[in-house]
Design a protein around this motif. Structure first.
Motif, PDB file in Angstrom:
ATOM      1  N   GLU A 195       0.804  -1.250  -0.069  1.00  0.00           N
ATOM      2  CA  GLU A 195       0.114  -0.129  -0.039  1.00  0.00           C
ATOM      3  C   GLU A 195       0.799   1.241   0.038  1.00  0.00           C
ATOM      4  O   GLU A 195       0.675   2.150  -0.644  1.00  0.00           O
ATOM      5  N   LEU A 196       2.037   1.432   0.867  1.00  0.00           N
ATOM      6  CA  LEU A 196       3.021   2.403   0.844  1.00  0.00           C
ATOM      7  C   LEU A 196       3.674   2.520  -0.637  1.00  0.00           C
ATOM      8  O   LEU A 196       3.631   3.773  -0.980  1.00  0.00           O
ATOM      9  N   ALA A 197       3.797   1.358  -1.298  1.00  0.00           N
ATOM     10  CA  ALA A 197       4.549   1.307  -2.641  1.00  0.00           C
ATOM     11  C   ALA A 197       3.453   2.113  -3.525  1.00  0.00           C
ATOM     12  O   ALA A 197       3.737   2.774  -4.272  1.00  0.00           O
ATOM     13  N   ASN A 198       2.318   1.594  -3.480  1.00  0.00           N
ATOM     14  CA  ASN A 198       1.112   2.107  -4.378  1.00  0.00           C
ATOM     15  C   ASN A 198       1.046   3.858  -4.018  1.00  0.00           C
ATOM     16  O   ASN A 198       0.766   4.381  -5.102  1.00  0.00           O
ATOM     17  N   LEU A 199       0.916   4.184  -2.771  1.00  0.00           N
ATOM     18  CA  LEU A 199       0.732   5.573  -2.327  1.00  0.00           C
ATOM     19  C   LEU A 199       1.878   6.493  -2.973  1.00  0.00           C
ATOM     20  O   LEU A 199       1.745   7.586  -3.367  1.00  0.00           O
ATOM     21  N   ARG A 200       3.187   5.889  -2.805  1.00  0.00           N
ATOM     22  CA  ARG A 200       4.338   6.496  -3.324  1.00  0.00           C
ATOM     23  C   ARG A 200       4.269   6.618  -4.934  1.00  0.00           C
ATOM     24  O   ARG A 200       4.479   7.753  -5.404  1.00  0.00           O
ATOM     25  N   ALA A 201       3.808   5.536  -5.465  1.00  0.00           N
ATOM     26  CA  ALA A 201       3.696   5.964  -6.956  1.00  0.00           C
ATOM     27  C   ALA A 201       2.488   6.840  -7.327  1.00  0.00           C
ATOM     28  O   ALA A 201       2.824   7.654  -8.313  1.00  0.00           O
ATOM     29  N   HIS A 202       1.511   6.737  -6.767  1.00  0.00           N
ATOM     30  CA  HIS A 202       0.479   7.525  -6.777  1.00  0.00           C
ATOM     31  C   HIS A 202       0.881   9.289  -6.614  1.00  0.00           C
ATOM     32  O   HIS A 202       0.829  10.131  -7.185  1.00  0.00           O
ATOM     33  N   GLN A 203       1.880   9.158  -5.435  1.00  0.00           N
ATOM     34  CA  GLN A 203       2.293  10.567  -5.279  1.00  0.00           C
ATOM     35  C   GLN A 203       3.293  10.943  -6.443  1.00  0.00           C
ATOM     36  O   GLN A 203       3.241  12.450  -6.569  1.00  0.00           O
ATOM     37  N   GLU A 204       4.146  10.160  -6.633  1.00  0.00           N
ATOM     38  CA  GLU A 204       5.109  10.650  -7.785  1.00  0.00           C
ATOM     39  C   GLU A 204       4.361  11.060  -9.037  1.00  0.00           C
ATOM     40  O   GLU A 204       4.731  11.966  -9.674  1.00  0.00           O
ATOM     41  N   ALA A 205       3.264  10.259  -9.470  1.00  0.00           N
ATOM     42  CA  ALA A 205       2.357  10.488 -10.444  1.00  0.00           C
ATOM     43  C   ALA A 205       1.729  11.917 -10.492  1.00  0.00           C
ATOM     44  O   ALA A 205       1.604  12.767 -11.080  1.00  0.00           O
ATOM     45  N   TYR A 206       1.017  12.092  -9.272  1.00  0.00           N
ATOM     46  CA  TYR A 206       0.691  13.340  -8.905  1.00  0.00           C
ATOM     47  C   TYR A 206       1.497  14.683  -9.042  1.00  0.00           C
ATOM     48  O   TYR A 206       1.299  15.626  -9.493  1.00  0.00           O
ATOM     49  N   ALA A 207       2.816  14.364  -8.349  1.00  0.00           N
ATOM     50  CA  ALA A 207       3.826  15.221  -8.216  1.00  0.00           C
ATOM     51  C   ALA A 207       4.227  15.614  -9.905  1.00  0.00           C
ATOM     52  O   ALA A 207       4.272  16.763 -10.296  1.00  0.00           O
TER      53      ALA A 207
END
Length: 352
Positions: A195-207
């Motif tokens: 979940e943290l990896a998915n959140l990090r990926a979402h954060q990178e995409a959002y960034a």
């Protein structure tokens, strides 16, 4: 009171007042909530009235050990330590103090005290360690809890091995629970990492998306700024053109008004200037300014000369007349009177 003895380290120590027993005191201090009055400590003799106590400045006195007849290694070591500390302090003060330039030839530096209060300076400052040992006041321990005395009799029962439970059988469910909880915790940790990896990926995409949007916003803002600057520049140019056209129209109108106004003004100005003498004939002006003043000057000089001649002639005539008048006004002499009478006598007589 015993008579004072001369202060000498060789004499044995004597009491100023006779010794007496120390009053008994409790081992523990009384708690403050009891309200018991605090006993004043025993007042002993005042040392300031003892003649053996040294008074005055003690900086220059050499400290002598109290046990001259029975020296011990501890006192000697303490004195050496005090002397070493004094030397180290003096050396540190010499290093810390500011260095002044070297004196010129024929002079030397002198240490001068600049403190508010002067003190006597000696080569060695005496230091003496004094100590006094007193008994510490111990805090009263807390009051133990009240435990009533036991009543009745103690009874015991003997349990043999295997009578209450079997370890191999009873430990199985506990192990199953522990293993299940461990596996469940591990699965939860793995799911949390995913979940943290998915959140990090979402954060990178959002960034990345946010950065792209920010770049686009900055580009649009820059484009809008350039448009606004271009618009302001065009407005300024148009306003300058309108201002120049307005100034040109005002100049043309002023020139036309001046021409129309000067059509009738120029003849009247020339007439006025001609009447006031600004337009003149050069020959006439030469005659008026050059010839006529010269002629008048010459005429005046001629008239002055003629008047001067007349004045001189009148003066001569007046002088001659005054001389003749003076000559006729004087009485004649006797000889001069008779001679004329004889000469003119017959003529006068014949005339008669």
């Amino acid at each position: 009171m015993m008579p004072a003895l001369p202060a000498s380290s060789a004499l044995p120590y004597t009491f100023c007042s006779p010794p007496r027993a120390v009053p008994a005191r409790p081992k523990y201090r009384a708690p403050p909530e009891t309200g018991e009055p605090v006993k004043d400590p025993a007042r002993w003799a005042n040392l300031m009235h003892d003649r053996r106590v040294v008074r005055g400045n003690t900086y220059g006195r050499q400290a002598m050990p109290t046990c001259i007849h029975h020296p011990n290694a501890l006192e000697i070591q303490r004195q050496k330590e005090a002397r070493r500390r004094a030397l180290a302090r003096k050396k540190a003060e010499v290093q810390i103090q500011l260095r002044t330039p070297e004196p010129v030839e024929g002079r030397e530096h002198v240490h001068v005290q600049t403190e508010l209060y002067l003190e006597e300076i000696s080569d060695r400052v005496v230091e003496v360690d004094m100590e006094c040992q007193t008994d510490e006041f111990l805090d009263r321990p807390p009051t133990p809890l009240f435990v009533p005395a036991k009543t009745g009799r103690d009874v015991e029962t003997q349990i043999e091995e295997g009578e209450l439970f079997d370890f191999d059988i009873e430990v199985k469910p506990i192990l199953e629970v522990l293993i299940g909880k461990t596996i469940e915790q591990a699965l939860l940790e793995v799911m949390e990492e995913e979940e943290l990896a998915n959140l990090r990926a979402h954060q990178e995409a959002y960034a990345e998306l946010r950065n792209a949007e920010l770049a686009e916003v900055q580009r649009l803002e820059e484009q809008d700024r350039r448009y606004r600057e271009e618009k302001e520049r065009c407005k300024q140019l148009q306003m300058q053109m309108l201002q120049k056209e307005k100034e040109t129209m005002e100049k043309i109108a002023a020139q036309t008004f001046a021409k129309r106004y000067l059509i009738d003004l120029i003849p009247s100005v020339f007439n006025s200037l001609h009447e006031n003498g600004f337009f003149y004939d050069p020959i006439e002006r030469d005659v008026e300014r050059e010839f006529l003043p010269w002629l008048m000057t010459e005429v005046e000089e001629a008239l002055e000369k003629r008047i001067l001649g007349r004045v001189m002639l009148d003066s001569l005539i007046r002088t001659a007349t005054e001389k003749r008048l003076d000559a006729f006004s004087q009485p004649p002499l006797p000889d001069q009177t008779e001679a004329p009478a004889e000469e003119h006598g017959p003529a006068v007589t014949g005339r008669d």
